[in-house]
Design a protein around this motif. Structure first.
Motif, short mmCIF file in Angstrom:
data_model
loop_
_atom_site.label_atom_id
_atom_site.label_comp_id
_atom_site.label_asym_id
_atom_site.label_seq_id
_atom_site.Cartn_x
_atom_site.Cartn_y
_atom_site.Cartn_z
N LYS A 197 22.19 25.57 33.64
CA LYS A 197 22.97 25.55 34.76
C LYS A 197 23.02 27.03 35.38
O LYS A 197 23.13 27.38 36.60
CB LYS A 197 24.47 25.49 34.01
N GLU B 199 22.04 26.63 24.08
CA GLU B 199 22.79 25.50 24.79
C GLU B 199 21.90 25.49 25.82
O GLU B 199 22.15 26.03 26.93
CB GLU B 199 24.15 26.00 25.12
N HIS C 248 21.06 34.23 28.30
CA HIS C 248 21.68 33.25 27.55
C HIS C 248 21.58 33.86 25.91
O HIS C 248 22.65 33.46 24.98
CB HIS C 248 21.18 31.95 27.56
N ALA D 204 23.67 24.99 29.34
CA ALA D 204 23.94 26.22 29.85
C ALA D 204 22.78 27.10 30.54
O ALA D 204 23.28 27.88 31.63
CB ALA D 204 24.73 26.94 28.90
#
Length: 155
Positions: free
Chosen positions: A70, A64, A55, A67
């Protein structure tokens, strides 16, 4: 557990420190810290660390959280981490993330437009609705918007 295994085990605290190192200007707020301790402390930390590192390549300023979560869920079989937990984490994040200065400025513009032609009758209805007339222009505008709705009736 062997000494070697203990030395190579990644903990959630290791991942928190890593996030602070990867995004030095980002600070984890106390509410969010508590939430992540609860939700992410139970995860496979080596997989989470991989997602955090990946990330960082996409996000310079701040991570984030949804994110990262996920991406983690994409690595782990869904019987271990369900979509409901992902959605819950995303919802928890949204409730814990303060609005930006830009959003405050937009709210101020909206509030002034809403209050531009407020009437004494509407202020009375606001007082009846919440027991007082708020001093904050933003909060007052929200209350005025509410009492202007045709379905809202007050004695």
């Amino acid at each position: 557990m062997s000494i070697l295994a203990r030395m190579t085990t990644i903990t959630w605290m290791d991942n928190r420190v890593l996030m602070e190192q990867l995004w030095p200007k980002w600070k984890l707020e106390p509410v969010m810290s508590s939430l992540l301790n609860e939700k992410w402390g139970q995860l496979h930390q080596d997989k989470l660390q991989s997602c955090i590192r990946q990330h960082r390549l996409a996000r310079d300023f701040k991570p984030e959280i949804s994110a990262i979560h996920k991406a983690y869920c994409a690595l782990i079989p869904q019987n271990l981490v369900g979509e409901r937990e992902v959605e819950q984490t995303r919802n928890d994040l949204e409730r814990c993330t303060p609005i930006s200065a830009k959003e405050f400025a937009e709210w101020d513009v909206w509030a002034e437009a809403m209050l531009k032609n407020v009437t004494n009758e509407e202020l009375k209805r606001v007082n009846d609705f919440i027991g007082h007339v708020p001093e904050s222009r933003r909060i007052l505008a929200v209350a005025v918007e509410h009492v202007r709705k045709p379905s809202v009736r007050y004695a």
